[in-house]
Design an enzyme around this catalytic site. Structure first.
Site, PDB file in Angstrom:
ATOM      1  N   ASP A  60       0.811  -1.214   0.000  1.00 37.73           N
ATOM      2  CA  ASP A  60       0.000   0.000   0.000  1.00 37.73           C
ATOM      3  C   ASP A  60       0.848   1.270   0.000  1.00 37.73           C
ATOM      4  O   ASP A  60       0.334   2.373   0.052  1.00 37.73           O
ATOM      5  CB  ASP A  60      -0.975   0.009   1.180  1.00 37.73           C
ATOM      6  CG  ASP A  60      -0.268   0.009   2.528  1.00 37.73           C
ATOM      7  OD1 ASP A  60       0.914  -0.376   2.586  1.00 37.73           O
ATOM      8  OD2 ASP A  60      -0.905   0.383   3.521  1.00 37.73           O
ATOM      9  N   GLU A  61       2.173   1.130  -0.056  1.00 42.17           N
ATOM     10  CA  GLU A  61       3.074   2.281  -0.122  1.00 42.17           C
ATOM     11  C   GLU A  61       3.626   2.419  -1.538  1.00 42.17           C
ATOM     12  O   GLU A  61       3.599   1.486  -2.323  1.00 42.17           O
ATOM     13  CB  GLU A  61       4.225   2.113   0.874  1.00 42.17           C
ATOM     14  CG  GLU A  61       3.744   2.085   2.314  1.00 42.17           C
ATOM     15  CD  GLU A  61       4.893   2.016   3.286  1.00 42.17           C
ATOM     16  OE1 GLU A  61       5.759   2.909   3.227  1.00 42.17           O
ATOM     17  OE2 GLU A  61       4.928   1.084   4.085  1.00 42.17           O
TER      18      GLU A  61
END
Length: 106
Positions: free
Chosen positions: A86-87
């Site tokens: 999710d980064e």
């Protein structure tokens, strides 16, 4: 390397007394072995950074980026997911003139 016939996990060698078994860490399946060869490969520190990214990477021409070492604008880049999914991806740059490589986290 052997796998568990029940769940497909890698069997781990375990010694009990004078006998050696291959044991499944998930379901507990156990198989006695008569001969076992354990091979351990230790990589040199320089080799640790050379992974799949180096072998299968497609570089793209970086526009408007200068090498911090020699100021050349002949720079290529590739991106790699080095942190959680999710980064943002990490951008790796490589100078074609001097070979310097650096990264940028978004």
């Amino acid at each position: 390397m052997e796998f568990c016939p029940k769940d497909g996990s890698i069997l781990i060698p375990k010694k009990e007394g004078d006998k050696t078994y291959l044991v499944c860490p998930v379901c507990g399946y156990k198989k006695e072995v008569t001969s076992l060869v354990i091979k351990e490969e230790v990589k040199k520190k320089e080799e640790l950074g050379k992974g799949i990214a180096e072998k299968e990477t497609i570089y793209s021409k970086a526009k408007g980026v200068k090498c911090p070492k020699c100021s050349s604008e002949e720079v290529v880049y590739f991106t790699l997911q080095t942190r959680a999914s999710d980064e943002a991806e990490t951008i790796f740059y490589k100078c074609l003139k001097c070979g310097y490589t650096w990264r940028e986290y978004e």
